[in-house]
Design a protein around this motif. Structure first.
Motif, PDB file in Angstrom:
ATOM      1  N   ASN A   1     -17.494  24.411  -6.747  1.00  0.00           N
ATOM      2  CA  ASN A   1     -16.299  23.986  -6.047  1.00  0.00           C
ATOM      3  C   ASN A   1     -15.387  23.214  -7.012  1.00  0.00           C
ATOM      4  O   ASN A   1     -15.841  22.339  -7.742  1.00  0.00           O
ATOM      5  N   ILE A   2     -14.111  23.528  -6.970  1.00  0.00           N
ATOM      6  CA  ILE A   2     -13.140  22.877  -7.868  1.00  0.00           C
ATOM      7  C   ILE A   2     -12.079  22.201  -7.010  1.00  0.00           C
ATOM      8  O   ILE A   2     -11.554  22.783  -6.045  1.00  0.00           O
ATOM      9  N   THR A   3     -11.769  20.980  -7.397  1.00  0.00           N
ATOM     10  CA  THR A   3     -10.694  20.232  -6.724  1.00  0.00           C
ATOM     11  C   THR A   3      -9.423  20.323  -7.575  1.00  0.00           C
ATOM     12  O   THR A   3      -9.434  19.991  -8.763  1.00  0.00           O
ATOM     13  N   PHE A   4      -8.335  20.723  -6.906  1.00  0.00           N
ATOM     14  CA  PHE A   4      -7.039  20.898  -7.584  1.00  0.00           C
ATOM     15  C   PHE A   4      -6.080  19.785  -7.137  1.00  0.00           C
ATOM     16  O   PHE A   4      -6.042  19.409  -5.962  1.00  0.00           O
ATOM     17  N   PHE A   5      -5.282  19.318  -8.087  1.00  0.00           N
ATOM     18  CA  PHE A   5      -4.276  18.283  -7.836  1.00  0.00           C
ATOM     19  C   PHE A   5      -2.917  18.782  -8.403  1.00  0.00           C
ATOM     20  O   PHE A   5      -2.870  19.286  -9.523  1.00  0.00           O
ATOM     21  N   TRP A   6      -1.831  18.573  -7.628  1.00  0.00           N
ATOM     22  CA  TRP A   6      -0.478  18.878  -8.105  1.00  0.00           C
ATOM     23  C   TRP A   6       0.315  17.585  -8.196  1.00  0.00           C
ATOM     24  O   TRP A   6       0.268  16.735  -7.289  1.00  0.00           O
ATOM     25  N   TYR A   7       1.059  17.477  -9.296  1.00  0.00           N
ATOM     26  CA  TYR A   7       1.815  16.259  -9.556  1.00  0.00           C
ATOM     27  C   TYR A   7       3.265  16.616  -9.895  1.00  0.00           C
ATOM     28  O   TYR A   7       3.556  17.667 -10.475  1.00  0.00           O
TER      29      TYR A   7
END
Length: 333
Positions: free
Chosen positions: A53-59
């Motif tokens: 499982n991969i957690t993605f973040f957008w900034y």
């Protein structure tokens, strides 16, 4: 010995399992980071390597304001801005983490293109009327729109001039007027998302009188000017006759001396109570014609007190002869 065995068994449990994420990148739709105001923007975060499982973040922005966070069993994730505004033009990046630590993408600039608004066409002559030879300026400008902007000028829906403007301020078109420049003008602004056309402005070009006379046949001009001589002479003759008759009516006793006449002698009848004809030549209009004034005064046997003889006037004309002497009897009376 037992303690060492426990440590070997428990050590793998404290470390994340799988392959750490690496080579994270951020892609956009539409491609290139160019999006039109009002359209949808999609930011896609990609992981080249990584498991689990991969957690993605957008900034957003260089300082990193978090926009969205997602965890999923995938190496690709999407973040959407459904309706892009002008203020959404910024730098964006994303990160991905599967427990081994975050991995960052590079910064991607997003450019929001503002469609042009309807341009305004301004004519340097407020009332739209000018003479041939005058200089006229047509200025076209859209109040909103991302540069560069193409400006095109139309005369009766035909392109007559165009210009590419790299910054704001609009475009101007200057030209010297001729008779063919009369008509309807409009301009168009276009920066890619969609062109906009201005309202129509009408220009009236006035041709000077001298210029318009050149278009008439010479015979028409000569005939028109030639007809002014007889008309002017007739007007002067009417004015002279009015004064002549007025003076005779004021002085009924006055009688002209014998005129030099070349007319038939039967006109000189002096019967009492009949019309007494008198005539004289009038050289009012220069040319090949002589106007003759014939007036008749009716003598009554017993005129009433205070009444004047009645006067009748006729006008004749004949071609001038070289040996004829015109006598104006007004000068001898």
């Amino acid at each position: 010995m037992l303690l060492r065995l426990l440590l070997l068994i428990c050590a793998p449990l404290s470390e994340p399992a799988g392959v750490p994420v690496s080579d994270v990148s951020l892609e956009t739709q539409p491609p290139g980071g160019w999006v039109t105001e009002g359209d949808k923007l999609v930011l896609i975060c990609l992981v080249a390597n990584g498991t689990g499982n991969i957690t993605f973040f957008w900034y957003r922005g260089a300082l990193g304001v978090n926009l969205e966070t997602k965890t999923q069993h995938s190496r690709t994730a999407r973040y959407e801005i459904l309706t892009v505004r002008e203020s959404d033009a910024e730098l964006y990046f994303c990160t991905a983490d599967n427990g081994h630590g975050p991995s960052f993408s590079g910064l991607v600039p997003i450019t929001v293109r503002i469609p042009v608004s309807r341009p305004v066409l301004i004519l340097s002559i407020p009332d739209g009327q000018a003479m041939v030879g005058h200089m006229v300026e047509l200025h076209c400008e859209t109040l909103r729109g991302s540069p560069p902007i193409w400006y095109r000028y139309y005369h009766e829906d035909v392109v007559v001039w165009s210009s590419l403007v790299q910054s704001g301020g609009g475009a101007s078109f200057n030209f010297s007027l001729s008779a063919g420049h009369s008509g309807n003008y409009s301009c168009e602004a276009d920066n890619g998302p969609g062109a906009q056309r201005s309202e129509v402005v009408t220009l009236y070009v006035t041709v000077p009188v001298e210029g318009r006379m050149d278009h008439f046949p010479s015979g028409v001009i000569e005939g028109t000017l030639g007809s002014l001589g007889p008309i002017t002479g007739a007007l002067l003759l009417c004015y002279w006759l009015k004064r002549k008759i007025g003076r005779r009516s004021e002085d009924p006793v006055r009688s002209p001396s014998s005129p030099v006449s070349q007319e038939p002698s039967h006109l000189n009848s002096h019967a009492t109570g009949q019309l007494e004809p008198l005539y004289e030549n009038v050289n009012i209009v220069s040319g090949d014609e002589v106007y003759s004034l014939v007036y008749q005064i009716q003598q009554e046997q017993e005129p009433a007190t205070g009444e004047h003889p009645r006067t009748y006037v006729d006008i004749y004309s004949r071609p001038r002869k070289a040996n004829v002497v015109d006598v104006d009897y007004d000068d001898t009376m």
